[in-house]
Write a protein that holds these residues in place. Structure first.
Motif, PDB file in Angstrom:
ATOM      1  N   THR A  91       1.261  -1.230   0.330  1.00  9.26           N
ATOM      2  CA  THR A  91       0.171  -0.086   0.250  1.00  9.26           C
ATOM      3  C   THR A  91       0.951   1.027   0.298  1.00  9.26           C
ATOM      4  O   THR A  91       1.668   1.679   0.855  1.00  9.26           O
ATOM      5  CB  THR A  91      -0.760   0.017   1.732  1.00  9.26           C
ATOM      6  OG1 THR A  91      -1.851  -1.713   1.383  1.00  9.26           O
ATOM      7  CG2 THR A  91      -1.705   1.494   1.350  1.00  9.26           C
ATOM      8  N   ALA A  92       0.395   2.320  -0.776  1.00  4.85           N
ATOM      9  CA  ALA A  92       1.442   3.233  -1.144  1.00  4.85           C
ATOM     10  C   ALA A  92       0.873   4.047  -2.257  1.00  4.85           C
ATOM     11  O   ALA A  92       0.132   3.731  -3.009  1.00  4.85           O
ATOM     12  CB  ALA A  92       2.816   3.045  -1.023  1.00  4.85           C
ATOM     13  N   VAL A  93       1.113   5.390  -2.230  1.00  2.00           N
ATOM     14  CA  VAL A  93       1.393   6.164  -3.958  1.00  2.00           C
ATOM     15  C   VAL A  93       2.939   5.416  -4.729  1.00  2.00           C
ATOM     16  O   VAL A  93       3.782   5.784  -4.098  1.00  2.00           O
ATOM     17  CB  VAL A  93       1.208   7.466  -3.629  1.00  2.00           C
ATOM     18  CG1 VAL A  93       0.783   8.223  -4.558  1.00  2.00           C
ATOM     19  CG2 VAL A  93       0.359   7.461  -2.461  1.00  2.00           C
ATOM     20  N   TYR A  94       1.568   5.224  -5.814  1.00  3.51           N
ATOM     21  CA  TYR A  94       3.382   4.514  -6.877  1.00  3.51           C
ATOM     22  C   TYR A  94       3.306   6.037  -7.547  1.00  3.51           C
ATOM     23  O   TYR A  94       2.390   6.881  -8.800  1.00  3.51           O
ATOM     24  CB  TYR A  94       2.400   3.297  -7.569  1.00  3.51           C
ATOM     25  CG  TYR A  94       2.755   2.247  -6.545  1.00  3.51           C
ATOM     26  CD1 TYR A  94       1.732   2.192  -5.392  1.00  3.51           C
ATOM     27  CD2 TYR A  94       3.776   1.205  -7.051  1.00  3.51           C
ATOM     28  CE1 TYR A  94       2.289   0.394  -4.680  1.00  3.51           C
ATOM     29  CE2 TYR A  94       3.643   0.238  -6.436  1.00  3.51           C
ATOM     30  CZ  TYR A  94       3.094   0.421  -4.436  1.00  3.51           C
ATOM     31  OH  TYR A  94       2.989  -1.135  -4.218  1.00  3.51           O
ATOM     32  N   TYR A  95       4.462   6.270  -8.674  1.00  2.00           N
ATOM     33  CA  TYR A  95       4.885   7.130  -8.867  1.00  2.00           C
ATOM     34  C   TYR A  95       5.828   6.825  -9.928  1.00  2.00           C
ATOM     35  O   TYR A  95       7.105   5.680  -9.814  1.00  2.00           O
ATOM     36  CB  TYR A  95       5.849   8.069  -7.826  1.00  2.00           C
ATOM     37  CG  TYR A  95       4.810   8.896  -6.928  1.00  2.00           C
ATOM     38  CD1 TYR A  95       5.253   8.811  -6.022  1.00  2.00           C
ATOM     39  CD2 TYR A  95       4.577  10.074  -7.534  1.00  2.00           C
ATOM     40  CE1 TYR A  95       4.420   9.103  -4.707  1.00  2.00           C
ATOM     41  CE2 TYR A  95       3.381  10.592  -6.773  1.00  2.00           C
ATOM     42  CZ  TYR A  95       3.921  10.153  -4.958  1.00  2.00           C
ATOM     43  OH  TYR A  95       3.176  10.701  -4.576  1.00  2.00           O
ATOM     44  N   CYS A  96       5.731   7.013 -11.415  1.00  2.00           N
ATOM     45  CA  CYS A  96       7.106   6.566 -12.309  1.00  2.00           C
ATOM     46  C   CYS A  96       7.623   7.704 -13.192  1.00  2.00           C
ATOM     47  O   CYS A  96       6.466   9.379 -12.637  1.00  2.00           O
ATOM     48  CB  CYS A  96       6.570   6.216 -13.587  1.00  2.00           C
ATOM     49  SG  CYS A  96       5.032   7.175 -14.794  1.00  2.00           S
ATOM     50  N   ALA A  97       8.846   8.205 -12.694  1.00  2.00           N
ATOM     51  CA  ALA A  97      10.100   9.029 -12.744  1.00  2.00           C
ATOM     52  C   ALA A  97      10.959   8.258 -13.660  1.00  2.00           C
ATOM     53  O   ALA A  97      10.899   7.678 -14.407  1.00  2.00           O
ATOM     54  CB  ALA A  97      10.528   8.731 -11.650  1.00  2.00           C
ATOM     55  N   LEU A  98      10.931   9.654 -14.973  1.00  2.00           N
ATOM     56  CA  LEU A  98      12.070  10.308 -16.521  1.00  2.00           C
ATOM     57  C   LEU A  98      13.470   9.769 -15.502  1.00  2.00           C
ATOM     58  O   LEU A  98      13.910  10.916 -15.231  1.00  2.00           O
ATOM     59  CB  LEU A  98      11.703  11.059 -17.128  1.00  2.00           C
ATOM     60  CG  LEU A  98      13.066  10.426 -18.272  1.00  2.00           C
ATOM     61  CD1 LEU A  98      12.808   9.570 -19.308  1.00  2.00           C
ATOM     62  CD2 LEU A  98      11.736  12.030 -18.986  1.00  2.00           C
ATOM     63  N   GLU A  99      14.848   9.003 -15.538  1.00  3.39           N
ATOM     64  CA  GLU A  99      16.079   9.537 -15.484  1.00  3.39           C
ATOM     65  C   GLU A  99      16.599  10.022 -16.812  1.00  3.39           C
ATOM     66  O   GLU A  99      16.032   8.600 -17.783  1.00  3.39           O
ATOM     67  CB  GLU A  99      16.381   8.240 -15.260  1.00  3.39           C
ATOM     68  CG  GLU A  99      18.416   8.231 -14.873  1.00  3.39           C
ATOM     69  CD  GLU A  99      18.725   6.736 -14.621  1.00  3.39           C
ATOM     70  OE1 GLU A  99      17.812   6.414 -14.435  1.00  3.39           O
ATOM     71  OE2 GLU A  99      19.982   6.728 -14.648  1.00  3.39           O
ATOM     72  N   PRO A 100      16.924  10.989 -17.649  1.00  4.46           N
ATOM     73  CA  PRO A 100      16.706  11.589 -19.192  1.00  4.46           C
ATOM     74  C   PRO A 100      18.600  10.202 -19.730  1.00  4.46           C
ATOM     75  O   PRO A 100      17.736  10.161 -20.621  1.00  4.46           O
ATOM     76  CB  PRO A 100      16.902  12.584 -18.775  1.00  4.46           C
ATOM     77  CG  PRO A 100      16.261  12.935 -17.472  1.00  4.46           C
ATOM     78  CD  PRO A 100      16.981  12.218 -17.039  1.00  4.46           C
ATOM     79  N   GLN A 101      18.801  10.410 -18.940  1.00  4.90           N
ATOM     80  CA  GLN A 101      19.890   9.491 -19.495  1.00  4.90           C
ATOM     81  C   GLN A 101      20.400   8.732 -18.779  1.00  4.90           C
ATOM     82  O   GLN A 101      20.712   8.814 -17.219  1.00  4.90           O
ATOM     83  CB  GLN A 101      21.621  10.914 -19.870  1.00  4.90           C
ATOM     84  CG  GLN A 101      22.599   9.958 -19.811  1.00  4.90           C
ATOM     85  CD  GLN A 101      22.792   9.152 -21.624  1.00  4.90           C
ATOM     86  OE1 GLN A 101      21.903   9.909 -22.221  1.00  4.90           O
ATOM     87  NE2 GLN A 101      23.008   8.610 -21.459  1.00  4.90           N
TER      88      GLN A 101
END
Length: 126
Positions: A91-101
């Motif tokens: 149980t949590a808030v799930y985030y996606c994220a971008l690592e540009p390089q």
């Protein structure tokens, strides 16, 4: 304008499955990574999984190995997180994220990611 939009969260029972989606737009990069993180109330943000957009290489936190699967759809520019055998501790808030390089193998800290989605709530409860 870089955008990452998560969806697919919800309320499920222990043992159930969910598939989260992260729709990406607004950038053209060759060698980047998308990561999934989660944050439960009162806890630090935790890395869950990471995928290389270039070759599809994947990584997982020990807490989700064997239960979660990250994948990508190059046509839809979307990353998925299939979550099986869910537990209350997921149980949590799930985030996606971008690592540009892409810079290193393995899981990367939150500081390596420059862009984040707004998050989607996952609640596992009976």
């Amino acid at each position: 304008q870089v955008q990452l939009v998560e969806s697919g969260g919800g309320l499920v029972q222990p043992g159930d499955s969910l598939r989260l989606s992260c729709a990406t737009s607004g950038f053209t990069l060759d060698n980047y990574a998308i990561g999934w993180f989660r944050q439960a109330p009162g806890k630090e943000r935790e890395g869950v999984s990471r995928i290389s957009w270039y070759d599809g290489r994947t990584y997982y936190a020990d807490s989700v190995k064997g239960r979660f699967t990250i994948s990508r759809d190059n046509v839809k520019n979307t990353v998925y997180l299939q979550m099986n055998s869910l537990k209350p501790e997921d149980t949590a808030v799930y985030y996606c994220a971008l690592e540009p390089q892409w810079t290193a193998w393995g899981m990367r800290p939150a500081s390596a990611y420059d862009y984040w989605g707004q998050g989607t709530q996952v609640t596992v409860s009976s």
